[in-house]
Design a protein around this motif. Structure first.
Motif, PDB file in Angstrom:
ATOM      1  N   LEU A   6      49.063  37.383  39.652  1.00  0.00           N
ATOM      2  CA  LEU A   6      49.727  38.010  38.422  1.00  0.00           C
ATOM      3  C   LEU A   6      49.712  37.987  37.537  1.00  0.00           C
ATOM      4  CD1 LEU A   6      52.997  36.120  41.153  1.00  0.00           C
ATOM      5  CD2 LEU A   6      51.963  38.511  41.530  1.00  0.00           C
ATOM      6  N   GLU A   7      48.839  36.534  36.814  1.00  0.00           N
ATOM      7  CA  GLU A   7      48.762  36.607  35.306  1.00  0.00           C
ATOM      8  C   GLU A   7      47.908  37.646  35.482  1.00  0.00           C
ATOM      9  OE1 GLU A   7      47.501  32.981  35.307  1.00  0.00           O
ATOM     10  OE2 GLU A   7      49.482  31.636  34.369  1.00  0.00           O
ATOM     11  N   ARG A   8      46.996  38.032  35.854  1.00  0.00           N
ATOM     12  CA  ARG A   8      46.076  39.469  35.585  1.00  0.00           C
ATOM     13  C   ARG A   8      46.715  40.705  35.521  1.00  0.00           C
ATOM     14  NH1 ARG A   8      40.223  39.004  35.271  1.00  0.00           N
ATOM     15  NH2 ARG A   8      39.541  40.934  34.887  1.00  0.00           N
ATOM     16  N   TYR A   9      47.694  41.034  36.921  1.00  0.00           N
ATOM     17  CA  TYR A   9      48.438  41.512  36.641  1.00  0.00           C
ATOM     18  C   TYR A   9      48.959  41.802  35.464  1.00  0.00           C
ATOM     19  CZ  TYR A   9      46.679  43.780  41.543  1.00  0.00           C
ATOM     20  OH  TYR A   9      46.255  43.250  41.780  1.00  0.00           O
ATOM     21  N   GLY A  10      50.379  41.135  35.538  1.00  0.00           N
ATOM     22  CA  GLY A  10      50.834  41.424  34.342  1.00  0.00           C
ATOM     23  C   GLY A  10      49.579  41.444  32.691  1.00  0.00           C
ATOM     24  N   ARG A  11      48.904  40.871  32.551  1.00  0.00           N
ATOM     25  CA  ARG A  11      48.002  41.464  31.335  1.00  0.00           C
ATOM     26  C   ARG A  11      47.300  42.610  31.580  1.00  0.00           C
ATOM     27  NH1 ARG A  11      45.475  36.558  32.201  1.00  0.00           N
ATOM     28  NH2 ARG A  11      43.813  37.086  33.260  1.00  0.00           N
ATOM     29  N   VAL A  12      46.890  43.661  32.769  1.00  0.00           N
ATOM     30  CA  VAL A  12      46.656  45.187  32.700  1.00  0.00           C
ATOM     31  C   VAL A  12      48.233  45.509  32.060  1.00  0.00           C
ATOM     32  CG1 VAL A  12      46.391  46.676  34.511  1.00  0.00           C
ATOM     33  CG2 VAL A  12      45.001  43.820  34.654  1.00  0.00           C
ATOM     34  N   PHE A  13      49.267  45.192  33.195  1.00  0.00           N
ATOM     35  CA  PHE A  13      50.333  46.531  32.528  1.00  0.00           C
ATOM     36  C   PHE A  13      51.061  46.171  31.234  1.00  0.00           C
ATOM     37  CE2 PHE A  13      51.464  45.259  37.385  1.00  0.00           C
ATOM     38  CZ  PHE A  13      51.407  46.790  37.365  1.00  0.00           C
ATOM     39  N   SER A  14      51.094  44.812  30.592  1.00  0.00           N
ATOM     40  CA  SER A  14      51.149  44.879  28.915  1.00  0.00           C
ATOM     41  C   SER A  14      49.809  45.343  27.972  1.00  0.00           C
ATOM     42  CB  SER A  14      50.866  43.712  28.796  1.00  0.00           C
ATOM     43  OG  SER A  14      50.735  43.758  27.561  1.00  0.00           O
ATOM     44  N   ASP A  15      48.779  45.785  28.878  1.00  0.00           N
ATOM     45  CA  ASP A  15      48.048  46.823  28.185  1.00  0.00           C
ATOM     46  C   ASP A  15      47.866  47.878  28.323  1.00  0.00           C
ATOM     47  OD1 ASP A  15      46.684  43.960  27.024  1.00  0.00           O
ATOM     48  OD2 ASP A  15      44.936  44.129  27.898  1.00  0.00           O
ATOM     49  N   TYR A  16      48.363  48.468  29.356  1.00  0.00           N
ATOM     50  CA  TYR A  16      47.932  50.041  30.333  1.00  0.00           C
ATOM     51  C   TYR A  16      49.723  50.109  30.828  1.00  0.00           C
ATOM     52  CZ  TYR A  16      43.533  48.941  29.748  1.00  0.00           C
ATOM     53  OH  TYR A  16      42.247  49.627  29.072  1.00  0.00           O
ATOM     54  N   PRO A  17      50.648  50.502  29.681  1.00  0.00           N
ATOM     55  CA  PRO A  17      52.070  50.691  30.462  1.00  0.00           C
ATOM     56  C   PRO A  17      52.181  51.723  31.521  1.00  0.00           C
ATOM     57  CG  PRO A  17      52.616  50.568  27.665  1.00  0.00           C
ATOM     58  CD  PRO A  17      50.315  49.854  28.220  1.00  0.00           C
TER      59      PRO A  17
END
Length: 283
Positions: free
Chosen positions: A242-253
């Motif tokens: 979930l933390e990895r996905y969170g960073r991905v969504f933060s970088d690529y909204p």
């Protein structure tokens, strides 16, 4: 002639007086053992006992010697114990109250100082006035040692399936061990007045049951710990993902909008689901 006889009598009387002054047993109290100390020679190396011939020239010098008297009376110490078999009170509940592992031993030990021990310890402060204090300390040591030795004897008997030896045999074994332990003493007797011991088979059964229950409990705790560790590892993996996905969504909204379109239309225009999944490794 008369003068010669008179002189001879005087010499005999003087010799008898000198002998009497230097003859140690004449100064010894009845029923006592003596230890002689003189300013000129120090401590005499042997105990002075009744009936022994001993003449010392040191006694001829006034105030030169001191004869320490020690009564030959014996002392008795009593021991009562209800805890002889190791951890019997812990194992007893394993019998479900059907039988008790209760034990009860009461005994008396009679002892006294050896004469040679009086000589060894007199320079260390052992005197008639301090003898009771020395005996009091020894009583505590004998009581403690007897407790340990008796427990060992009873345990050995239990391992050999024989807790039914006569009390006299137990007393003989204990007396032998006490005599080896206390070299300054003469252990005159050990009398076992009460000797109530549990069935050795029941004791071993309770002990083995306790050990089996303890081993099963440890195994269950280990399995529970392993299961908890597995659950914790899976939870940590999910959190890392979930933390990895969170960073991905933060970088690529823009991906959030894409997922919204996919959820609304039910289609995956870019076929993202067909992309091979790469394991997520926690940072």
């Amino acid at each position: 002639m008369k003068r010669f006889i008179a002189s001879l009598i005087v010499l005999v009387l003087l010799a008898a007086a000198v002998f009497a002054v230097g003859y140690v047993p004449l100064r010894l109290r009845a029923g006592h053992t003596g230890v002689l100390y003189s300013k000129t020679s120090g401590w005499y190396p042997e105990a002075i006992e009744p009936g022994r011939f001993l003449w010392r020239w040191e006694l001829l010098i006034p105030t030169n010697t001191t004869l320490h008297h020690f009564p030959g009376d014996s002392h008795t110490v009593e021991l009562r114990s209800s805890a002889l078999l190791p951890s019997a009170e812990v194992y007893a509940p394993m019998l479900d109250g059907a039988t008790s592992l209760e034990q009860n031993v009461r005994l008396r030990v009679r002892f006294r100082f050896l004469p040679e021990a009086l000589v060894r310890n007199a320079p260390r402060g052992l005197q008639e006035g301090t003898l009771d204090n020395w005996y009091a300390d020894l009583e505590d040591e004998i009581r403690s040692s007897a407790q340990v030795f008796l427990g060992t004897i009873i345990t050995d008997l239990a391992e050999r399936e024989d807790l039914h030896l006569p009390a006299s045999d137990v007393a003989d074994r204990l007396q032998e061990r006490l005599q080896d332990r206390f070299r300054d003493l003469e252990v005159l007797s050990v009398v076992v007045e009460t000797l109530d011991l549990p069935d050795p088979q029941l004791y071993r059964l309770a002990r083995e049951t306790y050990r089996n229950v303890h081993a099963a409990r440890e195994e269950a705790l280990l399995e529970a710990a392993q299961a908890l560790a597995g659950t914790q590892a899976a939870t940590d993996q999910q959190v890392a993902t979930l933390e990895r996905y969170g960073r991905v969504f933060s970088d690529y909204p823009i991906l959030l909008e894409y997922l919204e379109i996919t959820a609304r239309t039910g289609r995956d225009p870019l076929s993202i689901e067909s992309i091979p999944t790469v394991p997520v490794v926690p940072d």
